[in-house]
Design an enzyme around this catalytic site. Structure first.
Site, PDB file in Angstrom:
ATOM      1  CE  LYS A  51      -3.895  -2.349   2.330  1.00  0.00           C
ATOM      2  NZ  LYS A  51      -4.458  -2.604   3.552  1.00  0.00           N
ATOM      3  CD  GLN A  96      -3.396  -4.011   7.020  1.00  0.00           C
ATOM      4  OE1 GLN A  96      -3.676  -2.938   6.083  1.00  0.00           O
ATOM      5  NE2 GLN A  96      -3.684  -5.215   6.277  1.00  0.00           N
ATOM      6  CG  ASP A 120     -10.354  -0.292   4.610  1.00  0.00           C
ATOM      7  OD1 ASP A 120     -10.134  -0.911   3.494  1.00  0.00           O
ATOM      8  OD2 ASP A 120      -9.615  -0.381   5.634  1.00  0.00           O
TER       9      ASP A 120
HETATM   10  N1  GUN Z   1      -6.520  -6.801   5.835  1.00  0.00           N
HETATM   11  C1  GUN Z   1      -6.927  -7.660   4.792  1.00  0.00           C
HETATM   12  N2  GUN Z   1      -7.631  -6.943   4.107  1.00  0.00           N
HETATM   13  C2  GUN Z   1      -7.966  -5.654   4.363  1.00  0.00           C
HETATM   14  C3  GUN Z   1      -8.452  -4.504   3.781  1.00  0.00           C
HETATM   15  O1  GUN Z   1      -8.925  -4.458   2.894  1.00  0.00           O
HETATM   16  N3  GUN Z   1      -8.377  -3.347   4.746  1.00  0.00           N
HETATM   17  C4  GUN Z   1      -8.109  -3.345   5.918  1.00  0.00           C
HETATM   18  N4  GUN Z   1      -7.971  -2.405   6.560  1.00  0.00           N
HETATM   19  N5  GUN Z   1      -7.219  -4.596   6.246  1.00  0.00           N
HETATM   20  C5  GUN Z   1      -6.993  -5.721   5.613  1.00  0.00           C
END
Ligand code: GUN
Length: 290
Positions: A51, A96, A120
């Site tokens: 990311k 996360q 998200d």
């Molecule tokens: N962990 C695995 N996939 C995701 C996601 O799409 N967003 C977040 N915040 N954590 C994750």
């Protein structure tokens, strides 16, 4: 057809980069994504690194706040999120997941994120808006899947879409999103009886179980569109998805590989959501940010 998403991802990234460049020049404001990571989960470390790199590529300032599990309590995390909510320089906030097990009330924590910064789309308001068919921020993985399908001009209306997995991150928002596209939805989960029968009736099969190579040839209708959201390691520690790819690829008419399929597209959607929140923020209150 095996669909590697790299060209589509690159197209999105170039468009996002250009728009950010334009806004930065006009407004003098850099988009900021704050990522909060608690603990040292192996997969999360990889996701977060990817990311950060993608943000750098398009001109988003990705600020990582990485706390050791012992360093912060749930209450302190809530306070920290509220500070990010109040920080005018921060346009998007991502917690996360998974959080360490001591942070057991994940929904209460996600609920603290300001809905206008919830990149998200996981807070109850944004999930509710998605279910009502008036989405503001759509969760990145379901949005990635939908955009892969749309990139191929697949007809979704009236198709039977079977979703494997009912997680809050993928399965549930995916079902809401495909419903708003007028597909007929079946969500299968650990309590589903005759799961293979449901899979065989799917026109579009979206796999998000987290079980490596769970879906085999016998579970897929000839010509099915198969989207693999899973990411795991097989018995030889190689990266693989929920679908037994070699076994299924010749039976499906369209299949996304792991790696190289949904994963990179999900990150592109994170960039898109960050840009959308940044754009809305500066268009709604440009003066106070200058
Ligand atoms: N962990 C695995 N996939 C995701 C996601 O799409 N967003 C977040 N915040 N954590 C994750």
């Amino acid at each position: 057809m095996i669909f590697y998403t790299n060209d589509l991802v690159e197209k999105y990234k170039q468009e996002i980069k250009q728009e950010i460049k334009h806004f930065k020049k006009k407004q003098g404001i850099t988009p900021v994504l704050s990522v909060v990571q608690i603990g040292n989960d192996f997969a999360s470390n990889i996701y977060v690194r990817n990311k950060q790199k993608a943000c750098l590529d398009v001109g988003i300032d990705c600020k990582l706040h990485n706390f050791a599990e012992k360093e912060i309590t749930p209450l302190q995390l809530v306070k920290f999120i509220k500070e990010l909510n109040d920080n005018k320089r921060v346009h998007a906030i991502l917690i996360q997941l998974p959080l360490p097990s001591s942070f057991f009330n994940v929904n209460n924590i996600l609920n603290v994120i300001d809905k206008t910064k919830d990149v998200d789309g996981f807070c109850p308001y944004n999930i509710g808006a998605l279910v009502l068919g008036v989405p503001s921020v759509i969760p990145c993985t379901p949005l990635a899947v939908l955009n892969i399908l749309k990139s191929q001009n697949f007809e979704i209306r009236g198709k039977h879409c079977v979703i494997l997995g009912r997680s809050n991150i993928v399965g549930k928002p995916m079902a809401a999103l495909m419903l708003s596209e007028s597909a007929t939805i079946t969500v299968c989960h650990t309590g589903t009886k005759n799961l293979a029968d449901f899979c065989r009736s799917a026109d579009i099969l979206i796999c998000a179980t987290g079980c490596p190579k769970f879906v085999t040839q016998e579970m897929v209708k000839p010509g099915c569109i198969v989207i693999d959201v899973g990411i795991s390691r097989d018995e030889n520690q190689n990266c693989c998805g929920d679908v037994d790819f070699e076994n299924v690829k010749n039976k499906a008419s369209f299949i996304t590989p792991v790696p190289g399929g949904v994963g990179p597209m999900t990150i592109a959607m994170l960039l898109k959501n960050t840009l959308d929140l940044y754009r809305t923020s500066i268009l709604h209150s440009p003066a106070q940010l200058n």
